[in-house]
Design a protein around this motif. Structure first.
Motif, PDB file in Angstrom:
ATOM      1  N   ILE A 288       0.835  -1.200   0.000  1.00  0.00           N
ATOM      2  CA  ILE A 288       0.000   0.000   0.000  1.00  0.00           C
ATOM      3  C   ILE A 288       0.872   1.253   0.000  1.00  0.00           C
ATOM      4  CG2 ILE A 288      -1.709   1.292   1.332  1.00  0.00           C
ATOM      5  CD1 ILE A 288      -2.831  -1.412   2.174  1.00  0.00           C
ATOM      6  N   VAL A 289       0.508   2.185  -0.864  1.00  0.00           N
ATOM      7  CA  VAL A 289       1.204   3.463  -0.954  1.00  0.00           C
ATOM      8  C   VAL A 289       0.179   4.586  -0.823  1.00  0.00           C
ATOM      9  CG1 VAL A 289       3.114   2.623  -2.357  1.00  0.00           C
ATOM     10  CG2 VAL A 289       1.070   3.454  -3.470  1.00  0.00           C
ATOM     11  N   MET A 290       0.631   5.719  -0.306  1.00  0.00           N
ATOM     12  CA  MET A 290      -0.251   6.875  -0.147  1.00  0.00           C
ATOM     13  C   MET A 290      -0.084   7.788  -1.353  1.00  0.00           C
ATOM     14  SD  MET A 290      -0.433   9.602   2.978  1.00  0.00           S
ATOM     15  CE  MET A 290       0.919  10.622   2.465  1.00  0.00           C
ATOM     16  N   ARG A 291      -1.210   8.200  -1.896  1.00  0.00           N
ATOM     17  CA  ARG A 291      -1.202   9.117  -3.033  1.00  0.00           C
ATOM     18  C   ARG A 291      -2.131  10.282  -2.727  1.00  0.00           C
ATOM     19  NH1 ARG A 291      -1.677   4.468  -7.546  1.00  0.00           N
ATOM     20  NH2 ARG A 291       0.501   3.857  -7.481  1.00  0.00           N
ATOM     21  N   THR A 292      -1.840  11.412  -3.313  1.00  0.00           N
ATOM     22  CA  THR A 292      -2.709  12.573  -3.174  1.00  0.00           C
ATOM     23  C   THR A 292      -3.581  12.657  -4.414  1.00  0.00           C
ATOM     24  OG1 THR A 292      -0.988  13.678  -1.910  1.00  0.00           O
ATOM     25  CG2 THR A 292      -2.772  15.042  -2.727  1.00  0.00           C
ATOM     26  N   GLY A 293      -4.876  12.645  -4.194  1.00  0.00           N
ATOM     27  CA  GLY A 293      -5.816  12.689  -5.306  1.00  0.00           C
ATOM     28  C   GLY A 293      -6.229  14.109  -5.630  1.00  0.00           C
ATOM     29  N   ALA A 294      -7.246  14.206  -6.466  1.00  0.00           N
ATOM     30  CA  ALA A 294      -7.763  15.509  -6.855  1.00  0.00           C
ATOM     31  C   ALA A 294      -8.347  16.213  -5.638  1.00  0.00           C
ATOM     32  CB  ALA A 294      -8.840  15.333  -7.929  1.00  0.00           C
ATOM     33  N   GLY A 295      -8.067  17.470  -5.524  1.00  0.00           N
ATOM     34  CA  GLY A 295      -8.593  18.246  -4.410  1.00  0.00           C
ATOM     35  C   GLY A 295      -7.824  18.029  -3.119  1.00  0.00           C
ATOM     36  N   GLY A 296      -6.674  17.399  -3.194  1.00  0.00           N
ATOM     37  CA  GLY A 296      -5.854  17.192  -2.002  1.00  0.00           C
ATOM     38  C   GLY A 296      -6.285  16.031  -1.130  1.00  0.00           C
ATOM     39  N   ALA A 297      -7.200  15.211  -1.603  1.00  0.00           N
ATOM     40  CA  ALA A 297      -7.644  14.055  -0.828  1.00  0.00           C
ATOM     41  C   ALA A 297      -6.540  13.003  -0.791  1.00  0.00           C
ATOM     42  CB  ALA A 297      -8.903  13.457  -1.437  1.00  0.00           C
ATOM     43  N   VAL A 298      -6.378  12.381   0.362  1.00  0.00           N
ATOM     44  CA  VAL A 298      -5.365  11.338   0.518  1.00  0.00           C
ATOM     45  C   VAL A 298      -5.991  10.000   0.165  1.00  0.00           C
ATOM     46  CG1 VAL A 298      -3.830  10.188   2.137  1.00  0.00           C
ATOM     47  CG2 VAL A 298      -4.170  12.643   2.295  1.00  0.00           C
ATOM     48  N   LEU A 299      -5.353   9.276  -0.747  1.00  0.00           N
ATOM     49  CA  LEU A 299      -5.837   7.972  -1.183  1.00  0.00           C
ATOM     50  C   LEU A 299      -4.786   6.918  -0.871  1.00  0.00           C
ATOM     51  CD1 LEU A 299      -7.067   9.037  -4.729  1.00  0.00           C
ATOM     52  CD2 LEU A 299      -8.463   8.721  -2.688  1.00  0.00           C
ATOM     53  N   TYR A 300      -5.229   5.774  -0.430  1.00  0.00           N
ATOM     54  CA  TYR A 300      -4.334   4.649  -0.196  1.00  0.00           C
ATOM     55  C   TYR A 300      -4.628   3.603  -1.245  1.00  0.00           C
ATOM     56  CZ  TYR A 300      -3.313   6.852   4.230  1.00  0.00           C
ATOM     57  OH  TYR A 300      -2.921   7.740   5.192  1.00  0.00           O
ATOM     58  N   ASP A 301      -3.617   3.277  -2.031  1.00  0.00           N
ATOM     59  CA  ASP A 301      -3.794   2.339  -3.127  1.00  0.00           C
ATOM     60  C   ASP A 301      -2.541   1.472  -3.224  1.00  0.00           C
ATOM     61  OD1 ASP A 301      -5.162   1.152  -5.158  1.00  0.00           O
ATOM     62  OD2 ASP A 301      -4.908   2.782  -6.606  1.00  0.00           O
ATOM     63  N   VAL A 302      -2.560   0.519  -4.139  1.00  0.00           N
ATOM     64  CA  VAL A 302      -1.411  -0.358  -4.331  1.00  0.00           C
ATOM     65  C   VAL A 302      -0.470   0.266  -5.359  1.00  0.00           C
ATOM     66  CG1 VAL A 302      -2.554  -2.477  -3.643  1.00  0.00           C
ATOM     67  CG2 VAL A 302      -2.754  -1.713  -5.981  1.00  0.00           C
ATOM     68  N   ALA A 303       0.805  -0.117  -5.292  1.00  0.00           N
ATOM     69  CA  ALA A 303       1.801   0.452  -6.198  1.00  0.00           C
ATOM     70  C   ALA A 303       1.578  -0.005  -7.635  1.00  0.00           C
ATOM     71  CB  ALA A 303       3.196   0.081  -5.727  1.00  0.00           C
ATOM     72  N   ARG A 304       1.193  -1.275  -7.811  1.00  0.00           N
ATOM     73  CA  ARG A 304       0.949  -1.826  -9.158  1.00  0.00           C
ATOM     74  C   ARG A 304      -0.465  -2.395  -9.209  1.00  0.00           C
ATOM     75  NH1 ARG A 304       5.710  -5.220  -8.286  1.00  0.00           N
ATOM     76  NH2 ARG A 304       7.372  -3.727  -8.074  1.00  0.00           N
ATOM     77  N   THR A 305      -0.987  -2.501 -10.410  1.00  0.00           N
ATOM     78  CA  THR A 305      -2.365  -2.980 -10.554  1.00  0.00           C
ATOM     79  C   THR A 305      -2.509  -4.471 -10.257  1.00  0.00           C
ATOM     80  OG1 THR A 305      -2.008  -3.318 -12.920  1.00  0.00           O
ATOM     81  CG2 THR A 305      -2.964  -1.215 -12.239  1.00  0.00           C
TER      82      THR A 305
END
Length: 96
Positions: free
Chosen positions: A37-54
C-alpha cells in the motif's frame, strides 16, 4: 546426566495443527499486502491509499481496516451511552 538437563531446558517441539498454520499464513499474506500500500494525493488534495501496481492486492487490509473502523464506531456509541445513564432524572423535585 548432563544430557537429561539439556533436554529438560529445551522447549518441546510440536507440530502445528492446520488451523494454527492457517493463521500464520493469513498473517503473512496480510503483512505482504500492507507492504504493497502506498499513499497518493488525489484531486482536491484528498489522501488515497492504493497499491503500487495494478496486479497487487489490498483486499485483506481493506477488510481489516473497515472492521477496525466499525468496532471503533461501536465503542464510541457504547462510551456515549455509558457516560449518559438512562436512569438519571433531570427536573425539579418538591415536597408538599
Amino acid at each position: 546426566m548432563p544430557e537429561d538437563d539439556a533436554e529438560e531446558d529445551a522447549p518441546r517441539q510440536r507440530k502445528l495443527t492446520l488451523p494454527e498454520k492457517a493463521v500464520f499464513l493469513e498473517g503473512d499474506a496480510l503483512q505482504i499486502e500492507m507492504g504493497n500500500i502506498v499513499m497518493r494525493t488525489g484531486a482536491g488534495g484528498a489522501v488515497l491509499y492504493d497499491v503500487a501496481r495494478t496486479n497487487q492486492h489490498k483486499d485483506r487490509y481493506s477488510a481489516l481496516s473497515m472492521a477496525v473502523r466499525y468496532v471503533a464506531e461501536l465503542e464510541e456509541i457504547r462510551k456515549r451511552r455509558m457516560q449518559r445513564p438512562s436512569d438519571a432524572c433531570i427536573g425539579v423535585v418538591s415536597k408538599f
